[in-house]
Enzyme design. Structure first.
Site: not given
Ligand code: ADP
Length: 158
Positions: A17, A41, A90
């Site tokens: 992130h 969730k 990803r």
């Molecule tokens: P959500 O529940 O909305 O998917 P997340 O916190 O899991 O929330 O992810 C927020 C955003 O960050 C999403 O667009 C996700 O694809 C992106 N993201 C999560 N992990 C990574 C990573 N390792 N590299 C790039 N983007 C990421």
């Protein structure tokens, strides 16, 4: 001034992130991280904890702020007087869901666009779920989450 919203659950924020945040902060004048208060969730960290960990993480970035939101993402985006959403991609598995979300957002808000940033290779496997799993075992978390998150994760797992 160009403003973009980077929404997510951030349960907790990872270095994946953070990489997306730093890169978008170079592309836009201001980036607002929107932490979703998702009632469907059950997160490991409370909304307040997730917001505070993000605030610590981005404290060195002048043009990034952190807020929480409820309800529809496009409503939050409009409240912030912008029409740009940032999401990270990803793998192919992200693509389906992200495309569906971007298109459904455009159905209700045709003026709102989603900008996708591809993950940096070293974080392509990294997710909040993987980090929570590692935290149960004796894995060094410093490679996966910002420093301020490591101790909070270990405390939660106790
Ligand atoms: P959500 O529940 O909305 O998917 P997340 O916190 O899991 O929330 O992810 C927020 C955003 O960050 C999403 O667009 C996700 O694809 C992106 N993201 C999560 N992990 C990574 C990573 N390792 N590299 C790039 N983007 C990421």
């Amino acid at each position: 001034m160009s403003v973009a919203v980077y929404p997510g659950s951030f349960d907790p924020v990872t270095l994946g992130h953070y990489d997306i945040i730093k890169r978008s902060a170079k592309m836009f004048d201001h980036v607002i991280i929107g932490v979703l208060n998702n009632t469907s969730k059950t997160p490991l960290f409370s909304l307040e904890e997730r917001v505070n960990m993000l605030k610590d993480t981005v404290s060195d970035l002048d043009n990034v702020s952190v807020e929480s939101f409820n309800g529809l993402l496009v409503d939050f985006v409009r409240q912030k007087n912008t029409n740009i959403i940032i999401r990270g991609l990803r793998a192919l598995t992200d693509f389906d869901l992200e495309m569906q979300m971007a298109q459904s957002n455009r159905m209700v808000a045709p003026d709102v666009d989603t900008v996708f940033l591809s993950t940096s290779l070293e974080y392509s496997y990294l997710s909040s779920s993987v980090v929570k799993e590692y935290a149960r075992y004796d894995v060094d978390l410093n490679e996966f989450v910002p420093k301020c998150v490591v101790s909070k994760l270990l405390d939660k797992m106790k």
